[in-house]
Design an enzyme around this catalytic site. Structure first.
Site, PDB file in Angstrom:
ATOM      1  N   ASP A  52       0.854  -1.186   0.000  1.00 42.82           N
ATOM      2  CA  ASP A  52       0.000   0.000   0.000  1.00 42.82           C
ATOM      3  C   ASP A  52       0.891   1.237   0.000  1.00 42.82           C
ATOM      4  OD1 ASP A  52      -3.180   0.612   1.141  1.00 42.82           O
ATOM      5  OD2 ASP A  52      -1.708   2.233   1.149  1.00 42.82           O
ATOM      6  N   ILE A  53       0.508   2.208  -0.803  1.00 37.35           N
ATOM      7  CA  ILE A  53       1.314   3.417  -0.959  1.00 37.35           C
ATOM      8  C   ILE A  53       1.274   4.305   0.286  1.00 37.35           C
ATOM      9  CG2 ILE A  53      -0.409   5.034  -1.892  1.00 37.35           C
ATOM     10  CD1 ILE A  53       1.559   5.579  -4.192  1.00 37.35           C
ATOM     11  N   GLN A  78     -14.752   2.527   1.830  1.00 41.34           N
ATOM     12  CA  GLN A  78     -13.952   2.110   0.672  1.00 41.34           C
ATOM     13  C   GLN A  78     -13.641   3.321  -0.193  1.00 41.34           C
ATOM     14  OE1 GLN A  78     -15.818  -0.907  -1.797  1.00 41.34           O
ATOM     15  NE2 GLN A  78     -13.994  -1.164  -3.068  1.00 41.34           N
ATOM     16  N   HIS A 127     -10.359  -5.126  -2.645  1.00 43.94           N
ATOM     17  CA  HIS A 127      -9.023  -5.345  -2.085  1.00 43.94           C
ATOM     18  C   HIS A 127      -9.127  -5.707  -0.620  1.00 43.94           C
ATOM     19  CE1 HIS A 127     -10.024  -1.052  -1.923  1.00 43.94           C
ATOM     20  NE2 HIS A 127      -9.373  -1.010  -0.762  1.00 43.94           N
ATOM     21  N   HIS A 165      -6.882  -5.510   2.778  1.00 45.99           N
ATOM     22  CA  HIS A 165      -5.675  -4.973   3.412  1.00 45.99           C
ATOM     23  C   HIS A 165      -5.099  -6.067   4.301  1.00 45.99           C
ATOM     24  CE1 HIS A 165      -6.597  -0.574   2.715  1.00 45.99           C
ATOM     25  NE2 HIS A 165      -7.802  -1.097   2.549  1.00 45.99           N
TER      26      HIS A 165
HETATM   27  P1  5GP Z   1      -9.701   1.623   0.939  1.00 39.12           P
HETATM   28  O1  5GP Z   1      -9.836   2.992   1.581  1.00 39.12           O
HETATM   29  O2  5GP Z   1     -10.443   1.578  -0.374  1.00 39.12           O
HETATM   30  O3  5GP Z   1     -10.044   0.487   1.844  1.00 39.12           O
HETATM   31  O4  5GP Z   1      -8.155   1.437   0.637  1.00 39.12           O
HETATM   32  C1  5GP Z   1      -7.526   1.908  -0.510  1.00 39.12           C
HETATM   33  C2  5GP Z   1      -6.042   1.845  -0.282  1.00 39.12           C
HETATM   34  O5  5GP Z   1      -5.397   1.968  -1.536  1.00 39.12           O
HETATM   35  C3  5GP Z   1      -5.492   2.955   0.616  1.00 39.12           C
HETATM   36  O6  5GP Z   1      -4.874   2.384   1.764  1.00 39.12           O
HETATM   37  C4  5GP Z   1      -4.491   3.675  -0.281  1.00 39.12           C
HETATM   38  O7  5GP Z   1      -3.328   4.081   0.412  1.00 39.12           O
HETATM   39  C5  5GP Z   1      -4.185   2.643  -1.357  1.00 39.12           C
HETATM   40  N1  5GP Z   1      -3.839   3.203  -2.644  1.00 39.12           N
HETATM   41  C6  5GP Z   1      -4.538   4.155  -3.333  1.00 39.12           C
HETATM   42  N2  5GP Z   1      -3.938   4.428  -4.504  1.00 39.12           N
HETATM   43  C7  5GP Z   1      -2.830   3.621  -4.566  1.00 39.12           C
HETATM   44  C8  5GP Z   1      -1.788   3.454  -5.554  1.00 39.12           C
HETATM   45  O8  5GP Z   1      -1.770   4.085  -6.599  1.00 39.12           O
HETATM   46  N3  5GP Z   1      -0.829   2.525  -5.274  1.00 39.12           N
HETATM   47  C9  5GP Z   1      -0.839   1.795  -4.122  1.00 39.12           C
HETATM   48  N4  5GP Z   1       0.159   0.918  -3.950  1.00 39.12           N
HETATM   49  N5  5GP Z   1      -1.801   1.927  -3.174  1.00 39.12           N
HETATM   50  C10 5GP Z   1      -2.773   2.838  -3.394  1.00 39.12           C
END
Ligand code: 5GP
Ligand code: ZN
Length: 133
Positions: free
Chosen positions: A30-31, A92, A98, A100
């Site tokens: 994760d970035i 989300q 995805h 984590h």
């Molecule tokens: P969500 O909030 O949808 O559960 O998690 C999305 C995750 O994707 C976040 O933790 C965010 O840091 C990660 N993320 C978003 N854009 C990118 C990207 O371009 N590359 C990577 N490696 N992670 C990303």
């Protein structure tokens, strides 16, 4: 899907630190850099969330989750947390399914269990609402 950031990562069009990959899934860092080893495991096929994920695809994702979790223990971690947000109301932010995965060590100081607001709804009412036939 053409513009989806995670589809682009799965196709190697956008760079990512790819930890593992197979025909149906991939796992990359994760970035956010909010925790050591924070990884995301995705299906290569675009599905928005758990809610529209078919069982076969979900099986592939969970197999990769297990593979990565076992690998973490061989890399010196003692356990993992799995987190998933399905739907914007659940938090989300990227609309490609995805999981984590957070590798854990004793005393790492991470609090990965949310503080929840509590409820006054009696358990029986919740049970009657949610029980599956
Ligand atoms: P969500 O909030 O949808 O559960 O998690 C999305 C995750 O994707 C976040 O933790 C965010 O840091 C990660 N993320 C978003 N854009 C990118 C990207 O371009 N590359 C990577 N490696 N992670 C990303
Ligand atoms: Zn996608």
């Amino acid at each position: 899907m053409e513009s989806c950031i995670f589809c682009r990562i799965a196709r190697h069009e956008t760079p990512a630190y790819m930890i593992a990959e197979d025909a149906d899934t991939c796992c990359f860092l994760d970035i956010a850099m909010d925790a050591e080893g924070h990884m995301l495991i995705i299906p290569k096929k675009h599905v928005s969330s758990l809610l529209d994920c078919d069982e076969e695809t979900l099986g592939h994702v969970l197999q990769m989750v297990k593979r990565v979790a076992d690998h973490c223990t061989r890399c010196g971690y003692g356990g993992v947390n799995l987190l998933n947000a399905s739907g914007t109301c659940a938090g989300q932010s990227v609309p490609h399914f995805h999981m984590h995965l957070l590798p854990r060590k004793s005393g790492d100081g991470m609090d990965t269990w949310p503080t929840l607001p509590g409820t006054s709804t009696p358990l029986l009412d919740v049970y009657n609402k949610l029980k599956m036939e």
